[in-house]
Design a protein around this motif. Structure first.
Motif: not given
Length: 343
Positions: A70-85, A87-98
């Motif tokens: 499985g996978g975890v990405t941490v949103d530090h909230g330090l940049q505008p749009g970090s939550d969208l970023r 979300g993109e990482v989560v999607q990429r990890l799912r596409e890998l089959g995690l």
């Protein structure tokens, strides 16, 4: 035809770590009516080249060893749009089959500076995710280049041999002594980036990594290149070797200090100055540091200069008064005993 050499290298590094995890977490014996669930390994992924290469290798190797990934990405909230970023990482990890995959949003404080505060928040989120999912381990994408930078930062702080030992290949979290694994400490950053490129893995380059406001960024883009220009290639590899040698030495000294500590305490558990004085300085200072931490001094705020001041109560006693340490801890000499306690 086999995989590209960069891909083969990262997969081999991950395979070795997964074997170690299986050895640490052998499958429990199950009765005839049930089968034990395979262990779960999470990858901490920012979306950068190092962690995307790691996630890809985990997704490839884990099923072959009967491990869930499985996978975890941490949103530090330090940049505008970090939550969208995130979300993109989560999607990429799912596409890998995690699976499971999640994004953990954190609030970064200010204690210890921005880099330390972000690191503390990130590890707290990873610890929580590991506990929540019952993960056997969490993989981190730190490379040999990261190790070299860590050694130089430790050297600049002047905090002793432990700070020169860099990051451990295996380290712990609350209640889990071997939770974190770093498969890439013997691989350079370029290998991970090449592995992403040949696999057409999308990579996000964090702008903070190039921001000169951050110490590590300045070291990466200015300090290390200057060292390589002055000393030639091979600086990163030499620093990584220094980390391992320093870690071996520091581990041995820590073990010695642990064995010696009981012999320098009196019946009431107080440290006896004369017996401390007889120990080698490296062993004595480790005992002092441990005593300060046990009294409530935060380990991350306790520097070599603090321990040196306390050590002078043993080696340079001239009637000094109380020594103030972080965490409102005080140290003082009383009647041949060293007292370290909350002030």
């Amino acid at each position: 035809m086999g995989p590209h050499p960069a891909v083969a290298a990262i997969r081999l590094a991950v395979r070795r770590v997964l074997h170690d995890i299986l050895n640490d977490h052998p499958a429990p014996e199950a009765d005839s009516h049930e089968r034990p669930a395979p262990p779960l390994v999470l990858v901490a992924c920012s979306g950068g080249a190092d962690s995307m290469a790691l996630a890809s290798a985990l997704a490839f190797e884990a099923p072959r060893l009967g491990i869930r990934a499985g996978g975890v990405t941490v949103d530090h909230g330090l940049q505008p749009g970090s939550d969208l970023r995130a979300g993109e990482v989560v999607q990429r990890l799912r596409e890998l089959g995690l699976d499971p995959v999640e994004a953990a949003a954190v609030t970064v404080g200010r204690e210890g500076g921005p880099e330390a505060a972000a690191r503390d928040a990130r590890y707290a989120a990873l610890d929580a995710a590991a506990v929540r999912h019952g993960a056997a381990a969490v993989l981190l994408g730190h490379t040999r280049d990261d190790q070299a930078e860590t050694v130089l930062l430790g050297l600049a702080r002047g905090s002793g041999i432990r700070s020169l030992s860099g990051m451990a290949a295996v380290s712990g979290g609350p209640g889990a002594a071997r939770r974190y694994r770093r498969p890439f400490l013997q691989l350079d950053r370029q290998t991970a980036r090449k592995a992403c490129m040949v696999q057409s893995l999308p990579v996000w380059d964090d702008p903070h990594n190039a921001d000169p406001a951050y110490t590590r960024s300045r070291l990466r883009h200015e300090g290390l290149p200057a060292l390589e220009k002055a000393l030639g290639k091979g600086v990163v590899e030499a620093l990584a070797r220094t980390a391992q040698l320093s870690r071996d030495d520091a581990d041995a000294l820590d073990a010695w200090a642990g064995q010696a500590e009981s012999s320098v305490r009196d019946a009431a558990g107080l440290l006896e100055c004369a017996k401390l004085y007889a120990l080698p300085p490296a062993v004595r200072r480790r005992i002092l540091r441990r005593a300060a931490i046990e009294a409530g001094a935060p380990a991350g705020s306790l520097f070599a200069r603090h321990i040196e001041e306390v050590d002078r109560l043993i080696t340079g006693w001239r009637g000094q008064g109380v020594i103030n340490l972080p965490g409102k801890v005080v140290a003082q000499r009383q009647g041949g005993r060293l007292v370290i306690r909350q002030g």
